[in-house]
Scaffold this motif. Structure first.
Motif, PDB file in Angstrom:
ATOM      1  N   GLY A 271      84.462  70.757  20.940  1.00  0.00           N
ATOM      2  CA  GLY A 271      84.830  69.713  19.999  1.00  0.00           C
ATOM      3  C   GLY A 271      86.002  68.842  20.425  1.00  0.00           C
ATOM      4  N   PHE A 272      86.674  69.188  21.526  1.00  0.00           N
ATOM      5  CA  PHE A 272      87.905  68.477  21.894  1.00  0.00           C
ATOM      6  C   PHE A 272      87.633  67.025  22.272  1.00  0.00           C
ATOM      7  N   GLU A 273      86.665  66.809  23.147  1.00  0.00           N
ATOM      8  CA  GLU A 273      86.398  65.445  23.623  1.00  0.00           C
ATOM      9  C   GLU A 273      86.031  64.518  22.465  1.00  0.00           C
ATOM     10  N   ALA A 274      85.165  64.986  21.583  1.00  0.00           N
ATOM     11  CA  ALA A 274      84.730  64.159  20.454  1.00  0.00           C
ATOM     12  C   ALA A 274      85.897  63.853  19.517  1.00  0.00           C
ATOM     13  N   ALA A 275      86.746  64.866  19.273  1.00  0.00           N
ATOM     14  CA  ALA A 275      87.893  64.656  18.377  1.00  0.00           C
ATOM     15  C   ALA A 275      88.871  63.659  18.976  1.00  0.00           C
ATOM     16  N   VAL A 276      89.142  63.774  20.280  1.00  0.00           N
ATOM     17  CA  VAL A 276      90.058  62.840  20.941  1.00  0.00           C
ATOM     18  C   VAL A 276      89.489  61.423  20.879  1.00  0.00           C
ATOM     19  N   ALA A 277      88.187  61.289  21.121  1.00  0.00           N
ATOM     20  CA  ALA A 277      87.551  59.964  21.066  1.00  0.00           C
ATOM     21  C   ALA A 277      87.690  59.358  19.662  1.00  0.00           C
ATOM     22  N   GLY A 278      87.576  60.209  18.655  1.00  0.00           N
ATOM     23  CA  GLY A 278      87.736  59.727  17.277  1.00  0.00           C
ATOM     24  C   GLY A 278      89.159  59.235  17.031  1.00  0.00           C
ATOM     25  N   TYR A 279      90.126  60.001  17.497  1.00  0.00           N
ATOM     26  CA  TYR A 279      91.523  59.582  17.338  1.00  0.00           C
ATOM     27  C   TYR A 279      91.805  58.292  18.116  1.00  0.00           C
ATOM     28  N   LEU A 280      91.265  58.188  19.334  1.00  0.00           N
ATOM     29  CA  LEU A 280      91.517  56.999  20.147  1.00  0.00           C
ATOM     30  C   LEU A 280      90.923  55.753  19.484  1.00  0.00           C
ATOM     31  N   THR A 281      89.736  55.906  18.912  1.00  0.00           N
ATOM     32  CA  THR A 281      89.129  54.793  18.171  1.00  0.00           C
ATOM     33  C   THR A 281      90.021  54.397  17.004  1.00  0.00           C
ATOM     34  N   GLY A 282      90.564  55.409  16.311  1.00  0.00           N
ATOM     35  CA  GLY A 282      91.468  55.143  15.183  1.00  0.00           C
ATOM     36  C   GLY A 282      92.727  54.415  15.624  1.00  0.00           C
TER      37      GLY A 282
ATOM     38  N   LYS B  88      93.004  52.408  18.187  1.00  0.00           N
ATOM     39  CA  LYS B  88      92.648  51.029  18.523  1.00  0.00           C
ATOM     40  C   LYS B  88      92.412  50.189  17.265  1.00  0.00           C
ATOM     41  N   GLU B  89      91.852  50.812  16.225  1.00  0.00           N
ATOM     42  CA  GLU B  89      91.502  50.060  15.013  1.00  0.00           C
ATOM     43  C   GLU B  89      92.657  49.954  14.017  1.00  0.00           C
ATOM     44  N   LYS B  90      93.405  51.074  13.841  1.00  0.00           N
ATOM     45  CA  LYS B  90      94.434  51.117  12.783  1.00  0.00           C
ATOM     46  C   LYS B  90      95.857  51.223  13.317  1.00  0.00           C
ATOM     47  N   GLY B  91      95.991  51.653  14.567  1.00  0.00           N
ATOM     48  CA  GLY B  91      97.316  51.855  15.136  1.00  0.00           C
ATOM     49  C   GLY B  91      97.721  53.320  15.169  1.00  0.00           C
ATOM     50  N   ALA B  92      98.600  53.660  16.084  1.00  0.00           N
ATOM     51  CA  ALA B  92      99.030  55.043  16.280  1.00  0.00           C
ATOM     52  C   ALA B  92      99.729  55.603  15.039  1.00  0.00           C
TER      53      ALA B  92
END
Length: 496
Positions: free
Chosen positions: A470-481, A483-487
């Motif tokens: 699940g790590f890769e998918a979770a990181v990708a979700g955070y990275l998308t967030g 880019k869209e909403k900010g860190a």
């Protein structure tokens, strides 16, 4: 204004602790800011609180050094320990008087070797930087002095052996403070190699092993050194000219790996000092690397992308400080082996250290070489948490996404990889060239492709992180967030 020396202090009516005369029981290789704010501070307090009664003779490890300035002030200097402690701002001042003199081995090596003839000498402390403990086969016994520090130490030990080799108890307790794993053991290995290379004999080798204790140690104190911008004002207030003022944070912690007999020899506990003598320093090193360094690496890149620049200011932000604390208390501490009480106490000190009003610790300077830092400081906590709970640690996983977002630069230059924060201000990422080249090559990847490329890069991590469930998918979700909403928003979501 008169220069700091014993006579000047007497004229000023100085009523603090001073030790003018005592036997030289400690030889210290290194005369720089760190050792003077750390080892020499502890010895000075030992002298005052326990009657340790020891002077420290310093030896500058490289040709340009502070010997002349130290000797001009008769070994005296003013140390300021500053920061936050128990919620209060602290600015403690102490005149350190345990140093007797400083020797320059490049102008008078015999005076250094002559210290080995002193029967009172018992301890050797050193901090010759991470590169100092290296075996250089080009060093010769006849060199004056040997170029490497272990070479110099071997020459010194041989002089001691010639003088007192038949007498039990005349070896040394050697306290290695360099920032490498098993520093004492690595130093001993180098010394034994020189003893063999230089054909110094089996008896000498046996004496090294039987009569000397090479202690691996963990050192922990941020030392900020000579306060160049404040020095003139400080000297005006002190009433004397001190050219080697030293400054550091209030927090200090030293773990010495050695036999129980050292506790009596070095009565740090009696003096109430934060020094532990134990048979294994590694759990304490793990605590420091995972909590202090791991916390730094986990939050600074996300904090920088959120618009922050200084560590201290991050501690005043509820979201960023909350993210850091959740990382430490919920995701790192449960993976460590020391008693929970000790871990919680250390964690509390971390927040106070990060709040230090006297240190402007820039997030960008901490970001240097974040790839190797994340691997050494954060990845072990990730893997341990998954192993213990079967779940992903939310904040640590998000910190990996912050790392990738921070490294998502667009322009590769000689200085580094140039990227930009959401507000448009540019910054330069500093890391090894292959790392920067990798991120530049993947600069146009979408979030999922970029995360996959980073996770599966075994050259970075020595393994494939996409194999963690699940790590890769979770990181990708955070990275998308990000880019869209900010860190900042992603950090906030991690607190829920």
């Amino acid at each position: 204004m008169e220069k700091l020396c014993y006579e000047t202090l007497e004229k000023l009516g100085f009523d603090g602790y001073l030790l003018k005369e005592a036997p030289e029981r400690v030889l210290q290789f290194g005369e720089g800011n760190f050792l003077r704010a750390f080892v020499d501070y502890f010895i000075d307090v030992l002298n005052e609180k326990t009657g340790f009664n020891s002077k420290v003779v310093l030896c500058q490890p490289i040709a340009p050094g502070l010997a002349d300035m130290i000797n001009e002030q008769e070994g005296l200097y003013t140390l300021f320990l500053r920061g936050f402690e128990n919620g209060q701002k602290v600015n403690d001042k102490r005149v350190i008087s345990c140093v007797s003199r400083c020797l320059n081995p490049y102008t008078d090596y015999e005076s250094v070797l002559a210290c080995a003839d002193n029967p009172d000498l018992r301890y050797i402390a050193c901090n010759t930087t991470e590169a100092g403990i290296t075996y250089d086969p080009s060093c010769q016994f006849t060199d004056v002095p040997a170029d490497s520090y272990p070479g110099k130490l071997t020459q010194f030990l041989y002089r001691r052996f010639e003088k007192f080799g038949k007498e039990a108890g005349k070896g040394f307790v050697i306290l290695s403070c360099e920032l490498i794993d098993d520093n004492g053991k690595e130093l001993e290995k180098c010394v034994l190699k020189y003893a063999e290379q230089w054909n110094l004999g089996n008896e000498f080798t046996a004496w090294i092993k039987a009569e000397n204790i090479f202690c691996s140690t963990l050192v922990d104190r941020i030392v900020t050194g000579y306060p160049r911008n404040e020095a003139a004002a400080i000297c005006e207030e002190l009433g004397y000219q001190d050219n080697i003022i030293d400054t550091g944070e209030v927090f200090g912690f030293w773990v010495i790996e050695g036999p129980d007999s050292l506790k009596k020899e070095l009565p740090f506990e009696e003096a109430g000092l934060p020094v532990i003598i134990c048979n294994d320093h590694k759990p304490y090193k793990q605590r420091k690397v995972r909590i202090l360094n791991g916390a730094h690496t986990s939050f600074v890149l996300g904090a920088y992308l959120s618009g922050q620049d200084i560590v201290r200011n991050c501690m005043d932000d509820e979201v960023i400080c909350g993210f850091m604390n959740k990382t430490i208390y919920d995701e790192i501490i449960p993976t460590l082996t020391l008693p929970k009480e000790e871990l919680m106490s250390f964690a509390a000190s971390v927040t106070e250290r990060f709040k230090n009003p006297f240190i402007d610790h820039a997030l960008l300077s901490i970001s240097l070489n974040s790839t190797s830092k994340w691997k050494a400081r954060v990845m072990p906590s990730l893997k341990s948490f998954v192993e213990k709970t079967g779940a992903l640690p939310k904040c640590i996983t998000a910190s990996f996404a912050f790392y990738i977002a921070f490294y998502n630069g667009m322009n590769l230059t000689e200085d580094g990889l140039v990227a930009a924060r959401p507000a448009g201000d540019e910054y330069t990422i500093k890391d090894d060239k292959p790392v920067l080249q990798f991120f530049y090559d993947h600069k146009d990847d979408d979030a999922a492709a970029l995360v996959h490329a980073v996770c599966t890069n075994a050259e970075f991590w020595d393994e494939d992180l996409s194999e963690i469930p699940g790590f890769e998918a979770a990181v990708a979700g955070y990275l998308t967030g990000i880019k869209e909403k900010g860190a900042y928003e992603v950090m906030k979501e991690c607190l829920n």
